[in-house]
Design a protein around this motif. Structure first.
Motif, PDB file in Angstrom:
ATOM      1  N   LEU A   1     -11.740  -4.478   1.072  1.00  0.00           N
ATOM      2  CA  LEU A   1     -12.094  -6.030   1.014  1.00  0.00           C
ATOM      3  C   LEU A   1     -10.957  -6.610  -0.056  1.00  0.00           C
ATOM      4  CD1 LEU A   1     -15.826  -5.801   0.713  1.00  0.00           C
ATOM      5  CD2 LEU A   1     -14.607  -5.947   2.609  1.00  0.00           C
ATOM      6  N   HIS A   2      -9.877  -5.855  -0.291  1.00  0.00           N
ATOM      7  CA  HIS A   2      -9.209  -6.646  -1.093  1.00  0.00           C
ATOM      8  C   HIS A   2      -8.499  -7.667  -0.786  1.00  0.00           C
ATOM      9  CE1 HIS A   2      -5.926  -6.988  -4.084  1.00  0.00           C
ATOM     10  NE2 HIS A   2      -6.376  -6.124  -4.944  1.00  0.00           N
ATOM     11  N   PRO A   3      -8.218  -9.083  -1.266  1.00  0.00           N
ATOM     12  CA  PRO A   3      -7.676 -10.125  -0.629  1.00  0.00           C
ATOM     13  C   PRO A   3      -6.219  -9.992  -0.128  1.00  0.00           C
ATOM     14  CG  PRO A   3      -8.000 -10.566  -2.921  1.00  0.00           C
ATOM     15  CD  PRO A   3      -8.540  -9.105  -2.518  1.00  0.00           C
ATOM     16  N   ARG A   4      -5.516  -9.186  -0.803  1.00  0.00           N
ATOM     17  CA  ARG A   4      -3.777  -8.969  -0.607  1.00  0.00           C
ATOM     18  C   ARG A   4      -4.059  -7.844   0.650  1.00  0.00           C
ATOM     19  NH1 ARG A   4      -3.074  -7.905  -5.884  1.00  0.00           N
ATOM     20  NH2 ARG A   4      -2.469  -5.934  -5.488  1.00  0.00           N
ATOM     21  N   TYR A   5      -3.025  -8.229   1.595  1.00  0.00           N
ATOM     22  CA  TYR A   5      -3.324  -7.560   2.885  1.00  0.00           C
ATOM     23  C   TYR A   5      -2.476  -5.968   2.720  1.00  0.00           C
ATOM     24  CZ  TYR A   5       1.811  -8.728   3.299  1.00  0.00           C
ATOM     25  OH  TYR A   5       3.161  -8.809   3.248  1.00  0.00           O
ATOM     26  N   ASN A   6      -1.798  -6.255   1.733  1.00  0.00           N
ATOM     27  CA  ASN A   6      -0.662  -4.793   1.203  1.00  0.00           C
ATOM     28  C   ASN A   6      -1.330  -4.095   0.224  1.00  0.00           C
ATOM     29  OD1 ASN A   6      -0.152  -6.522  -0.748  1.00  0.00           O
ATOM     30  ND2 ASN A   6       1.943  -6.189  -0.925  1.00  0.00           N
ATOM     31  N   ALA A   7      -2.649  -4.444   0.009  1.00  0.00           N
ATOM     32  CA  ALA A   7      -3.216  -3.612  -1.173  1.00  0.00           C
ATOM     33  C   ALA A   7      -3.481  -2.196  -0.962  1.00  0.00           C
ATOM     34  CB  ALA A   7      -4.459  -4.301  -1.481  1.00  0.00           C
ATOM     35  N   SER A   8      -3.740  -1.938   0.276  1.00  0.00           N
ATOM     36  CA  SER A   8      -3.982  -0.517   1.064  1.00  0.00           C
ATOM     37  C   SER A   8      -2.592   0.210   1.252  1.00  0.00           C
ATOM     38  CB  SER A   8      -4.930  -0.540   2.049  1.00  0.00           C
ATOM     39  OG  SER A   8      -4.369  -1.399   3.164  1.00  0.00           O
ATOM     40  N   GLN A   9      -1.447  -0.572   1.123  1.00  0.00           N
ATOM     41  CA  GLN A   9      -0.217   0.095   1.676  1.00  0.00           C
ATOM     42  C   GLN A   9       0.426   1.084   0.857  1.00  0.00           C
ATOM     43  OE1 GLN A   9       0.723  -0.176   4.733  1.00  0.00           O
ATOM     44  NE2 GLN A   9      -0.990  -1.488   5.219  1.00  0.00           N
ATOM     45  N   PRO A  10       1.180   1.899   1.139  1.00  0.00           N
ATOM     46  CA  PRO A  10       1.722   2.985  -0.099  1.00  0.00           C
ATOM     47  C   PRO A  10       2.690   2.177  -0.831  1.00  0.00           C
ATOM     48  CG  PRO A  10       2.038   3.886   2.053  1.00  0.00           C
ATOM     49  CD  PRO A  10       1.460   2.574   2.404  1.00  0.00           C
ATOM     50  N   SER A  11       3.085   0.810  -0.682  1.00  0.00           N
ATOM     51  CA  SER A  11       4.135   0.394  -1.622  1.00  0.00           C
ATOM     52  C   SER A  11       3.313  -0.639  -2.478  1.00  0.00           C
ATOM     53  CB  SER A  11       5.018  -0.702  -0.941  1.00  0.00           C
ATOM     54  OG  SER A  11       4.165  -1.717  -0.126  1.00  0.00           O
ATOM     55  N   SER A  12       1.950  -0.693  -2.573  1.00  0.00           N
ATOM     56  CA  SER A  12       1.212  -1.266  -3.599  1.00  0.00           C
ATOM     57  C   SER A  12       1.377  -0.728  -5.129  1.00  0.00           C
ATOM     58  CB  SER A  12      -0.241  -1.424  -3.303  1.00  0.00           C
ATOM     59  OG  SER A  12      -0.862   0.022  -3.094  1.00  0.00           O
ATOM     60  N   ASN A  13       1.174  -1.542  -5.795  1.00  0.00           N
ATOM     61  CA  ASN A  13       1.395  -1.296  -7.333  1.00  0.00           C
ATOM     62  C   ASN A  13      -0.137  -0.699  -7.988  1.00  0.00           C
ATOM     63  OD1 ASN A  13       1.159  -1.474 -10.511  1.00  0.00           O
ATOM     64  ND2 ASN A  13       3.405  -1.967 -10.036  1.00  0.00           N
ATOM     65  N   LEU A  14      -0.033   0.761  -8.287  1.00  0.00           N
ATOM     66  CA  LEU A  14      -1.373   1.188  -8.831  1.00  0.00           C
ATOM     67  C   LEU A  14      -1.800   0.689 -10.073  1.00  0.00           C
ATOM     68  CD1 LEU A  14      -0.138   4.990  -8.147  1.00  0.00           C
ATOM     69  CD2 LEU A  14      -1.765   3.846  -6.808  1.00  0.00           C
ATOM     70  N   GLY A  15      -0.756   0.131 -10.925  1.00  0.00           N
ATOM     71  CA  GLY A  15      -1.295  -0.327 -11.968  1.00  0.00           C
ATOM     72  C   GLY A  15      -2.061  -1.656 -11.825  1.00  0.00           C
ATOM     73  N   VAL A  16      -1.550  -2.567 -11.135  1.00  0.00           N
ATOM     74  CA  VAL A  16      -2.309  -3.704 -10.766  1.00  0.00           C
ATOM     75  C   VAL A  16      -3.432  -3.321  -9.948  1.00  0.00           C
ATOM     76  CG1 VAL A  16      -2.241  -5.669  -9.180  1.00  0.00           C
ATOM     77  CG2 VAL A  16      -0.074  -5.060 -10.548  1.00  0.00           C
ATOM     78  N   LEU A  17      -3.722  -2.541  -8.938  1.00  0.00           N
ATOM     79  CA  LEU A  17      -4.848  -2.236  -8.409  1.00  0.00           C
ATOM     80  C   LEU A  17      -6.031  -1.495  -9.373  1.00  0.00           C
ATOM     81  CD1 LEU A  17      -3.585  -0.378  -4.993  1.00  0.00           C
ATOM     82  CD2 LEU A  17      -4.773  -2.518  -5.566  1.00  0.00           C
ATOM     83  N   LEU A  18      -5.587  -0.810 -10.307  1.00  0.00           N
ATOM     84  CA  LEU A  18      -6.513  -0.070 -11.293  1.00  0.00           C
ATOM     85  C   LEU A  18      -6.952  -1.216 -12.155  1.00  0.00           C
ATOM     86  CD1 LEU A  18      -7.649   2.351 -12.503  1.00  0.00           C
ATOM     87  CD2 LEU A  18      -5.904   2.373 -14.137  1.00  0.00           C
ATOM     88  N   ILE A  19      -6.205  -2.289 -12.733  1.00  0.00           N
ATOM     89  CA  ILE A  19      -6.608  -3.337 -13.447  1.00  0.00           C
ATOM     90  C   ILE A  19      -7.775  -4.120 -12.618  1.00  0.00           C
ATOM     91  CG2 ILE A  19      -6.114  -5.394 -14.769  1.00  0.00           C
ATOM     92  CD1 ILE A  19      -3.675  -4.253 -15.581  1.00  0.00           C
ATOM     93  N   GLU A  20      -7.372  -4.219 -11.314  1.00  0.00           N
ATOM     94  CA  GLU A  20      -8.098  -5.245 -10.601  1.00  0.00           C
ATOM     95  C   GLU A  20      -9.470  -4.578 -10.184  1.00  0.00           C
ATOM     96  OE1 GLU A  20      -4.681  -7.776  -8.021  1.00  0.00           O
ATOM     97  OE2 GLU A  20      -5.550  -5.826  -7.250  1.00  0.00           O
ATOM     98  N   PHE A  21      -9.430  -3.094 -10.020  1.00  0.00           N
ATOM     99  CA  PHE A  21     -10.811  -2.609  -9.865  1.00  0.00           C
ATOM    100  C   PHE A  21     -11.654  -2.781 -11.173  1.00  0.00           C
ATOM    101  CE2 PHE A  21     -13.417   1.164 -10.429  1.00  0.00           C
ATOM    102  CZ  PHE A  21     -13.907   1.473  -9.230  1.00  0.00           C
ATOM    103  N   PHE A  22     -11.137  -2.473 -12.105  1.00  0.00           N
ATOM    104  CA  PHE A  22     -11.979  -2.724 -13.475  1.00  0.00           C
ATOM    105  C   PHE A  22     -12.381  -4.155 -13.656  1.00  0.00           C
ATOM    106  CE2 PHE A  22      -9.520   1.096 -15.184  1.00  0.00           C
ATOM    107  CZ  PHE A  22     -10.630   1.948 -15.219  1.00  0.00           C
TER     108      PHE A  22
END
Length: 539
Positions: free
Chosen positions: A300-321
């Motif tokens: 349900l991430h609003p960015r379409y590329n969040a699930s792509q291999p090119s996504s930034n793991l640091g950004v995703l981790l902070i957004e998860f928290f």
């Protein structure tokens, strides 16, 4: 500062922190004083923290001694493991008493393999990749767990020859930490679950540590819990719970869909484990709940590329928290991951529930059984929410470009919320020494050119089994692609974690060194045996 959640950050350590700590300790001392001996129980008051050392020794100047002690190795099994006084090797509770490790840039951060990371979220991305590579299962750890499973399987086969033993949980999916337990399910036909029969058989064989065998026959899912005597690996055994295997297969599918999933899950599992929030009965959430939370976050991430291999793991981790620590409405909202994922009102979830159950605080619809709430027993979900919020505040502050002047360039960003204790490091070294595994070199015709040694062994277990069964095994001699370290794409570690089963040969073929008896013919025979048992589901 709550010692169960956080610790001092490097820039906070100094004279002011030392003075504040002295005042705080003096206040605790005043509270614990027994001026007239009117209450003798005060003398036996439990300490305010748990020592990081296995011996629980406390040094008045340095705090708990976080170094190997001479009396640690005193086991009778000759493997160098002694009985611990602390159940959780990874616990960082009371880390503030070990300021010397907090101020050290590399203290309790063994995954760091470079002198300096890129500032900001790009550096956090790089460090998460290094953390994943370090914490991923090694062949020796995989082999050790297989031997534990074989010991238990042989006992069960002697009692019930027709019974089938299946592995599920993190060991099947490959998303396990060095101290994670093993989940087994026994499939068979019984009028009454033979929990006590198996418990007596395990007692007779003496494969478990004394006083660790527990039969939880009153639990919603009756299980037998034990700790293997030779390896100190914890094992949970259930009966006729086929959903566990199906859940592991579902997670394996999600790993294929979301390349970021294993990276985030290993960091999050370590984050909860060291705070004793990784199990329901300790006030946390289950591993399965955590994985479904992560899947829902990516779905349900609003960015379409969040699930792509090119996504930034640091950004995703902070957004998860940020999502689960600050914004998610635990009171009114349930989580659904089937059919692409959705947030649903708890009133809608309750319609499918049976036996008068109401949605829990952390309501996660079981993707395999909509009438079941995965988070039903997570009574301490708010403790997890509090920890997530703390992690969000710490990480978002650390990666903010306006704050970089306050931080040392070689400080660990992820080390602000996650540490790996010396006890875990020593345990992994012991495993590597005690369960040697021969790795086929890159020059061997059995291996691809990548020459990988770990991080892919367990992650492709079930996928490789399926392709072997279908006769799709083939050698892949293509060179492994190296990605740029610009934070926008995965490194070679990512390709290791998410390699599909069609390139099974790109993973290193590993097996016990002790089984070598001859040259290439025996080598090929052994590899065939490994693939055969994978197909049978025995490893």
């Amino acid at each position: 500062m709550d010692p169960t959640i956080g610790w001092y950050q490097p820039e906070q350590i100094g004279r002011a922190q030392k003075l504040w700590s002295q005042i705080w300790e003096a206040q605790l001392g005043m509270e614990n004083m027994n001026l007239n001996n009117s209450n003798p129980n005060l003398e036996n008051k439990a300490p305010e923290y748990i020592s990081l050392s296995v011996t629980n020794n406390f040094d008045q100047k340095l705090g708990p001694v976080n170094k190997p002690q001479n009396n640690v190795i005193h086991s009778n099994n000759g493997l160098g493991l002694g009985k611990r006084k602390r159940e959780n090797k990874a616990s960082t509770y009371g880390l503030n008493q070990n300021v010397q490790f907090l101020s050290d840039n590399s203290g309790l951060a063994p995954w760091r393999n470079r002198d300096q990371y890129t500032p900001g979220v790009i550096g956090l991305h790089e460090e998460i990749e290094d953390f994943y590579k370090y914490m991923s299962p090694r062949p020796e750890e995989h082999q050790m767990r297989n031997e534990v499973v074989q010991r238990i399987r042989s006992i069960i086969s002697d009692i019930w020859p027709s019974a089938k033993v299946e592995i599920f949980g993190s060991f099947r999916t490959g998303l396990y930490l060095p101290t994670s337990d093993i989940d087994l399910v026994v499939i068979g036909n019984w009028e009454k679950l033979p929990l006590w029969t198996l418990e007596k058989a395990i007692q007779r064989q003496r494969i478990a540590m004394p006083d660790t065998i527990k039969v939880l026959d009153k639990a919603s899912v009756p299980i037998i819990k034990l700790t293997d005597k030779e390896t100190e690996v914890k094992v949970d055994i259930s009966f006729n719970m086929s959903n566990g295997v199906k859940s592991a297969e579902l997670i394996t599918k999600f790993i294929k869909i979301y390349p970021s999933l294993p990276f985030l899950v290993l960091v999050l599992k370590q984050f909860l484990l060291q705070r004793d929030l990784n199990e329901v009965f300790t006030g946390g959430i289950s591993s399965y709940s955590l994985i479904l939370l992560t899947v829902s976050f990516l779905q349900l991430h609003p960015r379409y590329n969040a699930s792509q291999p090119s996504s930034n793991l640091g950004v995703l981790l902070i957004e998860f928290f940020e999502l689960y620590g600050r914004h998610f409405n635990y009171l009114k909202t349930g989580i659904r991951v089937r059919d692409g994922g959705a947030y649903i009102a708890k009133e809608e979830v309750q319609k499918d529930m049976t036996d008068g159950y109401r949605p829990s605080l952390l309501c996660i619809e079981d993707p395999l059984n909509p009438s079941n709430d995965i988070g039903r027993s997570s009574y301490g979900a708010l403790n997890v929410k509090q920890a997530f919020e703390y992690a969000y505040l710490v990480l978002s502050h650390a990666v903010n470009s306006q704050n970089q002047a306050f931080f040392s360039k070689n400080n660990s960003v992820i080390g602000r919320i996650v540490r790996v204790t010396d006890e875990v490091v020593q345990y992994r070294r012991w495993m590597q020494k005690s369960f040697p595994v021969l790795t086929v070199s890159a020059a061997s015709p059995l291996a691809g050119s990548s020459g990988r040694t770990y991080a892919s062994v367990a992650n492709t277990l079930s996928q490789s089994s399926q392709h072997i069964a279908n006769g799709n095994v083939k050698l892949d001699n293509r060179p492994q692609e190296e990605s740029e370290s610009d934070g926008s794409c995965r490194s070679s570690t990512s390709s290791i974690a998410n390699s599909s089963s069609s390139s099974i040969a790109s993973d290193t073929v590993s097996f016990p060194a002790a089984s070598l008896r001859s040259p290439l013919r025996s080598l090929l025979s052994r590899c065939h045996s490994v693939f055969f048992w994978q197909r049978k589901g025995n490893i």
